[in-house]
Design a protein around this motif. Structure first.
Motif, PDB file in Angstrom:
ATOM      1  N   MET A 212       0.826  -1.201   0.000  1.00 22.26           N
ATOM      2  CA  MET A 212       0.000   0.000   0.000  1.00 22.26           C
ATOM      3  C   MET A 212       0.864   1.257   0.000  1.00 22.26           C
ATOM      4  SD  MET A 212      -2.873   1.167   2.808  1.00 22.26           S
ATOM      5  CE  MET A 212      -3.571  -0.476   2.923  1.00 22.26           C
ATOM      6  N   LYS A 213       1.943   1.225   0.757  1.00 22.22           N
ATOM      7  CA  LYS A 213       2.840   2.387   0.844  1.00 22.22           C
ATOM      8  C   LYS A 213       3.398   2.746  -0.524  1.00 22.22           C
ATOM      9  CE  LYS A 213       6.961   3.950   3.353  1.00 22.22           C
ATOM     10  NZ  LYS A 213       7.983   3.535   4.360  1.00 22.22           N
ATOM     11  N   GLU A 214       3.712   1.732  -1.321  1.00 22.94           N
ATOM     12  CA  GLU A 214       4.312   1.961  -2.638  1.00 22.94           C
ATOM     13  C   GLU A 214       3.269   2.270  -3.705  1.00 22.94           C
ATOM     14  OE1 GLU A 214       7.117  -0.350  -5.945  1.00 22.94           O
ATOM     15  OE2 GLU A 214       6.758  -1.243  -3.956  1.00 22.94           O
ATOM     16  N   THR A 266      -6.474  -9.741  -3.420  1.00 25.56           N
ATOM     17  CA  THR A 266      -5.506  -9.594  -2.334  1.00 25.56           C
ATOM     18  C   THR A 266      -5.453  -8.177  -1.791  1.00 25.56           C
ATOM     19  OG1 THR A 266      -4.141 -11.361  -3.257  1.00 25.56           O
ATOM     20  CG2 THR A 266      -3.103  -9.893  -1.662  1.00 25.56           C
ATOM     21  N   ASN A 267      -5.211  -7.215  -2.668  1.00 23.17           N
ATOM     22  CA  ASN A 267      -5.024  -5.839  -2.217  1.00 23.17           C
ATOM     23  C   ASN A 267      -6.295  -5.000  -2.276  1.00 23.17           C
ATOM     24  OD1 ASN A 267      -2.094  -6.012  -1.798  1.00 23.17           O
ATOM     25  ND2 ASN A 267      -2.008  -6.288  -4.006  1.00 23.17           N
ATOM     26  N   ASP A 268      -7.182  -5.330  -3.193  1.00 26.33           N
ATOM     27  CA  ASP A 268      -8.436  -4.594  -3.341  1.00 26.33           C
ATOM     28  C   ASP A 268      -9.613  -5.514  -3.041  1.00 26.33           C
ATOM     29  OD1 ASP A 268      -7.144  -2.256  -4.152  1.00 26.33           O
ATOM     30  OD2 ASP A 268      -7.046  -2.948  -6.234  1.00 26.33           O
ATOM     31  N   PRO A 269     -10.702  -4.955  -2.527  1.00 22.50           N
ATOM     32  CA  PRO A 269     -11.855  -5.784  -2.183  1.00 22.50           C
ATOM     33  C   PRO A 269     -12.747  -6.081  -3.380  1.00 22.50           C
ATOM     34  CG  PRO A 269     -12.318  -3.519  -1.667  1.00 22.50           C
ATOM     35  CD  PRO A 269     -10.898  -3.543  -2.154  1.00 22.50           C
ATOM     36  N   LYS A 386      -9.840  14.275 -14.029  1.00 22.16           N
ATOM     37  CA  LYS A 386      -9.537  12.850 -14.001  1.00 22.16           C
ATOM     38  C   LYS A 386      -9.482  12.387 -12.550  1.00 22.16           C
ATOM     39  CE  LYS A 386      -5.614   9.740 -14.826  1.00 22.16           C
ATOM     40  NZ  LYS A 386      -4.194   9.687 -15.253  1.00 22.16           N
ATOM     41  N   PRO A 387     -10.291  11.382 -12.164  1.00 22.10           N
ATOM     42  CA  PRO A 387     -10.272  10.923 -10.769  1.00 22.10           C
ATOM     43  C   PRO A 387      -9.011  10.131 -10.435  1.00 22.10           C
ATOM     44  CG  PRO A 387     -12.303  10.284 -11.919  1.00 22.10           C
ATOM     45  CD  PRO A 387     -11.313  10.711 -12.957  1.00 22.10           C
ATOM     46  N   ILE A 388      -8.596  10.213  -9.173  1.00 24.29           N
ATOM     47  CA  ILE A 388      -7.527   9.350  -8.673  1.00 24.29           C
ATOM     48  C   ILE A 388      -8.079   7.929  -8.535  1.00 24.29           C
ATOM     49  CG2 ILE A 388      -6.028   8.860  -6.694  1.00 24.29           C
ATOM     50  CD1 ILE A 388      -5.896  11.829  -6.161  1.00 24.29           C
ATOM     51  N   ASP A 389      -7.296   6.954  -8.971  1.00 27.51           N
ATOM     52  CA  ASP A 389      -7.739   5.564  -8.943  1.00 27.51           C
ATOM     53  C   ASP A 389      -7.588   4.990  -7.533  1.00 27.51           C
ATOM     54  OD1 ASP A 389      -8.558   3.041  -9.665  1.00 27.51           O
ATOM     55  OD2 ASP A 389      -6.602   2.431 -10.446  1.00 27.51           O
ATOM     56  N   ASP A 390      -8.465   5.412  -6.641  1.00 25.97           N
ATOM     57  CA  ASP A 390      -8.436   4.967  -5.244  1.00 25.97           C
ATOM     58  C   ASP A 390      -9.765   5.335  -4.597  1.00 25.97           C
ATOM     59  OD1 ASP A 390      -7.422   3.786  -3.012  1.00 25.97           O
ATOM     60  OD2 ASP A 390      -5.908   5.304  -2.581  1.00 25.97           O
TER      61      ASP A 390
END
Length: 417
Positions: A212-214, A266-269, A386-390
């Motif tokens: 997540m940090k990276e 794994t990282n995203d739901p 443009k939205p941030i992909d998060d």
């Protein structure tokens, strides 16, 4: 039953919470990232304090009452086992409460979705001198907090009065920040914790935070380090939280069911969202969600069936055609892939901005996304279109689901609750 039990609190609780454990002021505000052991530590602290002070009772509050059972109720029950005193406590689900057997002291659970259950609360023995607001970020009205605050009043037999608020700091515009973190007061201890003080984390959990940090630095600052989310460039200001009867609204002919699915692992739901929408009224009522990491396609299909949507039209992320086919073969026959094209994300966001979005209180993950989904910015700080992909998994699922609007005959949504 009251024989003494000797344990090493430092080994049970761990490090990083000494000031919090010993604080006796009126307000203890604890914001923290995920896996910072804040909820578990607070649960251990309350059980210990209650057993030490035989005239004290505890009120535990969440925005929505039914969410207690799998959170605060479970954490406090876990704490009695962790402290090796579970035989001295009785936990009941009807009504939802816990009792310390030797003295009759109570832990009471309430939700702000039923204000009368709080304003009229009393205890049979001792004093109601302590309260715990878990997931306090979900409490959008400061006035609702003040009503409970005022109930912790009067003579408490020399006991200290205290309200603890614990939460993830999703957005800096929340009333919690100016009320507890931007002021200096002898009655307030405001603390931030994060996963770095949790010595009980295993290597796999730590690796997730490093990823997540990276790859998701903005999310890492909030979920990892417990810092305030930044509200600059927020996209959705066209929504509100409201407790509504979606079954009643769904019977109106101008409303249609909307079901969207975004894949993760794994990282995203995996994100599954359910709503009813009207082109005529330009309104979307979001009433249910599912938000979970590590789900296989079989588990996704099972979840959809258990929620009652196995025969509903579901629009899913077209980036995973194999997953869609496997879910279809598992019995979800009407699942289809979303149509994507150039600039489809921005176009879908603009479409959602044309609607008023009403969100049921149970959809807390969707509310967090709406509060944190922002426009990207250039190096000079200028906002881009443009939205941030998060913070966008349920939002993406809603974008997909809205593709079915106007293409099928409206049907009543299933009765889930």
């Amino acid at each position: 039953m009251t024989n003494s039990i000797t344990i090493n609190l430092k080994e049970v609780v761990g490090k990083g919470y000494k000031d919090i454990w010993n604080y006796k002021g009126r307000y203890l505000a604890l914001k923290g990232g995920r896996a910072s052991k804040k909820s578990k530590t607070i649960a251990l602290r309350w059980i210990t304090k209650l057993m030490k002070h035989p005239d004290a009772n505890l009120l535990v509050v969440r925005q929505v009452f039914y969410t207690h059972r799998d959170s605060t109720f479970a954490d406090l029950k876990w704490a009695t086992h962790r402290l090796k005193v579970s035989h001295l406590w009785r936990f009941k689900t009807s009504p939802l409460e816990a009792t310390y057997k030797p003295t009759g002291q109570k832990i009471l659970f309430r939700g702000l979705d039923n204000p009368l259950s709080i304003t009229s609360i009393t205890v049979e023995k001792g004093y109601l001198c302590w309260a715990w607001f878990e997931e306090a970020y979900q409490i959008r009205s400061e006035e609702d907090f003040n009503k409970v605050d005022m109930s912790i009043r009067g003579d408490t037999g020399g006991l200290f009065k205290q309200i603890v608020l614990s939460f993830n700091p999703w957005n800096e515009k929340h009333w919690l920040k100016p009320r507890f973190f931007d002021v200096k007061s002898s009655n307030i201890l405001a603390v931030t914790t994060n996963y770095l003080c949790n010595e009980f984390l295993d290597d796999q959990d730590k690796e997730l935070f490093e990823w997540m940090k990276e790859h998701r630095p903005r999310r890492y600052n909030v979920e990892g380090l417990g810092e305030w989310g930044i509200a600059e460039g927020i996209i959705f200001d066209n929504w509100k939280e409201l407790d509504f009867d979606y079954e009643k609204i769904s019977k109106l002919s101008i409303y249609e069911p909307i079901n969207g699915l975004d894949f993760g692992f794994t990282n995203d739901p995996t994100a599954f969202i359910n709503a009813i929408a009207s082109k005529e009224e330009k309104k979307i009522y979001v009433y249910d969600e599912h938000y979970e990491k590590g789900m296989t396609n079989d588990e996704i299909a099972r979840m959809i069936k258990e929620k009652g949507y196995s025969k509903s039209k579901i629009i899913a992320d077209s980036a995973e055609p194999k997953s869609i086919e496997e879910i279809k073969r598992a019995g979800i026959r009407r699942i289809k892939e979303a149509v994507k094209g150039p600039d489809s994300v921005r176009a879908g966001v603009q479409m959602l901005l044309d609607y008023e979005i009403i969100v049921h209180p149970r959809c807390q993950n969707f509310q967090i996304e709406l509060s944190n989904y922002t426009w990207d910015s250039a190096k000079d700080g200028t906002l881009l279109n443009k939205p941030i992909d998060d913070f966008n998994h349920l939002i993406d699922a809603l974008r997909y689901g809205m593709q079915s609007l106007g293409k099928t005959k409206a049907k009543a949504v299933p009765s889930l609750y």
